[in-house]
Design a protein around this motif. Structure first.
Motif, mmCIF file in Angstrom:
data_model
loop_
_atom_site.group_PDB
_atom_site.id
_atom_site.type_symbol
_atom_site.label_atom_id
_atom_site.label_comp_id
_atom_site.label_asym_id
_atom_site.label_seq_id
_atom_site.Cartn_x
_atom_site.Cartn_y
_atom_site.Cartn_z
ATOM 1 N N PHE A 118 0.831 -1.200 0.000
ATOM 2 C CA PHE A 118 0.000 0.000 0.000
ATOM 3 C C PHE A 118 0.872 1.260 0.000
ATOM 4 O O PHE A 118 0.568 2.245 -0.688
ATOM 5 N N LYS A 119 1.957 1.217 0.738
ATOM 6 C CA LYS A 119 2.881 2.353 0.761
ATOM 7 C C LYS A 119 3.476 2.584 -0.628
ATOM 8 O O LYS A 119 3.621 3.742 -1.077
ATOM 9 N N ALA A 120 3.806 1.496 -1.320
ATOM 10 C CA ALA A 120 4.358 1.612 -2.676
ATOM 11 C C ALA A 120 3.321 2.199 -3.633
ATOM 12 O O ALA A 120 3.656 3.011 -4.504
ATOM 13 N N VAL A 121 2.056 1.791 -3.476
ATOM 14 C CA VAL A 121 0.991 2.322 -4.324
ATOM 15 C C VAL A 121 0.814 3.814 -4.085
ATOM 16 O O VAL A 121 0.680 4.608 -5.027
ATOM 17 N N GLU A 122 0.810 4.210 -2.835
ATOM 18 C CA GLU A 122 0.679 5.634 -2.509
ATOM 19 C C GLU A 122 1.818 6.453 -3.120
ATOM 20 O O GLU A 122 1.606 7.583 -3.574
ATOM 21 N N ALA A 123 3.003 5.868 -3.152
ATOM 22 C CA ALA A 123 4.164 6.568 -3.715
ATOM 23 C C ALA A 123 4.050 6.748 -5.230
ATOM 24 O O ALA A 123 4.696 7.625 -5.802
ATOM 25 N N MET A 124 3.245 5.920 -5.871
ATOM 26 C CA MET A 124 3.071 6.010 -7.335
ATOM 27 C C MET A 124 2.058 7.064 -7.748
ATOM 28 O O MET A 124 2.001 7.453 -8.917
ATOM 29 N N LYS A 125 1.229 7.525 -6.821
ATOM 30 C CA LYS A 125 0.105 8.393 -7.165
ATOM 31 C C LYS A 125 0.528 9.635 -7.953
ATOM 32 O O LYS A 125 -0.054 9.955 -8.985
ATOM 33 N N GLU A 126 1.529 10.317 -7.473
ATOM 34 C CA GLU A 126 1.955 11.544 -8.136
ATOM 35 C C GLU A 126 2.612 11.256 -9.482
ATOM 36 O O GLU A 126 2.374 11.961 -10.472
ATOM 37 N N LYS A 127 3.397 10.200 -9.536
ATOM 38 C CA LYS A 127 4.114 9.866 -10.765
ATOM 39 C C LYS A 127 3.164 9.525 -11.901
ATOM 40 O O LYS A 127 3.362 9.940 -13.045
ATOM 41 N N TYR A 128 2.111 8.760 -11.595
ATOM 42 C CA TYR A 128 1.203 8.303 -12.641
ATOM 43 C C TYR A 128 -0.150 9.017 -12.628
ATOM 44 O O TYR A 128 -0.972 8.808 -13.515
ATOM 45 N N GLY A 129 -0.377 9.854 -11.627
ATOM 46 C CA GLY A 129 -1.570 10.691 -11.607
ATOM 47 C C GLY A 129 -2.880 9.945 -11.509
ATOM 48 O O GLY A 129 -3.826 10.239 -12.248
ATOM 49 N N PHE A 130 -2.962 8.989 -10.596
ATOM 50 C CA PHE A 130 -4.223 8.243 -10.471
ATOM 51 C C PHE A 130 -4.951 8.581 -9.176
ATOM 52 O O PHE A 130 -4.391 9.131 -8.227
ATOM 53 N N THR A 131 -6.233 8.238 -9.163
ATOM 54 C CA THR A 131 -7.071 8.341 -7.971
ATOM 55 C C THR A 131 -7.009 7.014 -7.234
ATOM 56 O O THR A 131 -7.261 5.964 -7.833
ATOM 57 N N LEU A 132 -6.658 7.042 -5.955
ATOM 58 C CA LEU A 132 -6.561 5.816 -5.162
ATOM 59 C C LEU A 132 -7.790 5.667 -4.284
ATOM 60 O O LEU A 132 -8.140 6.563 -3.520
ATOM 61 N N VAL A 133 -8.460 4.513 -4.421
ATOM 62 C CA VAL A 133 -9.615 4.179 -3.590
ATOM 63 C C VAL A 133 -9.209 2.992 -2.726
ATOM 64 O O VAL A 133 -8.812 1.940 -3.244
ATOM 65 N N SER A 134 -9.295 3.139 -1.424
ATOM 66 C CA SER A 134 -8.797 2.094 -0.521
ATOM 67 C C SER A 134 -9.862 1.677 0.487
ATOM 68 O O SER A 134 -10.952 2.253 0.546
ATOM 69 N N THR A 135 -9.527 0.671 1.262
ATOM 70 C CA THR A 135 -10.412 0.167 2.305
ATOM 71 C C THR A 135 -9.550 -0.361 3.450
ATOM 72 O O THR A 135 -8.461 -0.917 3.190
ATOM 73 N N PRO A 136 -9.963 -0.215 4.694
ATOM 74 C CA PRO A 136 -9.136 -0.678 5.823
ATOM 75 C C PRO A 136 -9.182 -2.191 6.014
ATOM 76 O O PRO A 136 -8.364 -2.749 6.745
ATOM 77 N N GLN A 137 -10.123 -2.862 5.352
ATOM 78 C CA GLN A 137 -10.303 -4.300 5.545
ATOM 79 C C GLN A 137 -10.500 -4.994 4.207
ATOM 80 O O GLN A 137 -11.222 -4.492 3.343
ATOM 81 N N ASN A 138 -9.838 -6.132 4.030
ATOM 82 C CA ASN A 138 -9.985 -6.894 2.793
ATOM 83 C C ASN A 138 -11.426 -7.379 2.648
ATOM 84 O O ASN A 138 -11.963 -8.028 3.539
ATOM 85 N N LYS A 139 -12.032 -7.059 1.501
ATOM 86 C CA LYS A 139 -13.440 -7.409 1.278
ATOM 87 C C LYS A 139 -13.669 -8.194 -0.002
ATOM 88 O O LYS A 139 -14.804 -8.450 -0.381
#
Length: 263
Positions: free
Chosen positions: A53-74
């Motif tokens: 998840f930390k790696a995904v957050e680090a990619m946000k600015e580089k690739y310009g995406f909207t991140l939708v997350s959840t605190p629990q696997n569903k």
């Protein structure tokens, strides 16, 4: 290699992700290398481990995406539902994180988008599969119309898999028409219930004939597939082959009954 950007107006790239951040970056970089530009990119994460998840957050600015997350696997159903809810454009290109687009994708995706814009009844255009949809009617530019044969003497059980979670283009109103993905169950069952819904509600879809030429599915040893499938169904042992024959006949009957009773 494509050197100029291919801006797909009206399209959001929706990617579902779970614990495969390297695969996700490979996918995003591949689209970037092909010059593909979308109105938006939505990455829907299903409570990945902290390091991913930390790696995904680090990619946000580089690739310009909207991140939708959840605190629990569903599960996959919820992951697609919440991702789709974040899409604002008329069309959605859905791709799971372990796929990689090939250069041929650009040209044929333009064709798929044009088909969608010309035919308001078209719900989905499929780009990848393990096997061809069994009943096809030639359409145009390498695509065929999927034709569901409800009668039981059309015995290929793959006819029920009109929909697939593999890469496809769909209208962003897809869930309004066919309902949300079932949640809290195994991903294969979630996918099949969506197949039944699409068939029951008379969905219309195209299938790319050369279905292995637009995407590769790549699972490394570091980030293997999270879906495990039974190996006995592919066995060449005569006993297993006989068992598989009876299993498929049972499955054909079972799926037919399930479709008739599906609500």
């Amino acid at each position: 290699m494509v050197t100029s950007a291919n801006h797909f107006a009206g399209v959001t790239l929706l990617i579902t992700h779970y614990n495969r951040s390297s695969s996700l970056e490979r996918l995003l970089k591949s689209f970037q290398n092909l010059g593909c530009v979308f109105d938006d990119i939505v990455v829907s994460d299903d409570a990945s481990k902290p390091e991913h998840f930390k790696a995904v957050e680090a990619m946000k600015e580089k690739y310009g995406f909207t991140l939708v997350s959840t605190p629990q696997n569903k599960g996959l159903g919820n992951n697609i539902n919440k991702g789709q809810a974040a899409v604002k454009s008329p069309y959605t290109l859905y791709v799971q994180e372990d796929f990689v687009p090939k250069p041929a994708f650009v040209t044929h995706f333009k064709d798929a988008l044009a088909f969608m814009e010309l035919d308001n009844e078209l719900d989905i255009v499929r780009f990848y599969a393990y096997f061809a949809y069994p009943y096809l009617k030639p359409h145009a530019k390498g695509y065929s119309l999927m034709v569901f044969k409800p009668w039981i003497w059309y015995t290929d059980h793959l006819k029920f898999y009109y929909y697939s979670d593999h890469p496809h283009l769909r209208r962003s109103t897809f869930l309004d028409k066919f309902g949300k993905y079932a949640e809290g169950i195994k991903s294969d069952r979630t996918e099949f219930l969506m197949c039944l819904s699409v068939l029951k509600k008379k969905g219309k879809g195209l299938f790319f004939n050369e279905f292995t030429t637009l995407f590769d599915q790549k699972n490394s040893s570091d980030e293997p597939s999270t879906i495990q499938r039974s190996s006995w169904r592919e066995s060449t042992n005569p006993a297993f082959m006989a068992l598989r024959w009876f299993y498929l006949k049972f499955r054909l009957l079972k799926n037919t009954v399930e479709l008739i009773t599906f609500k």
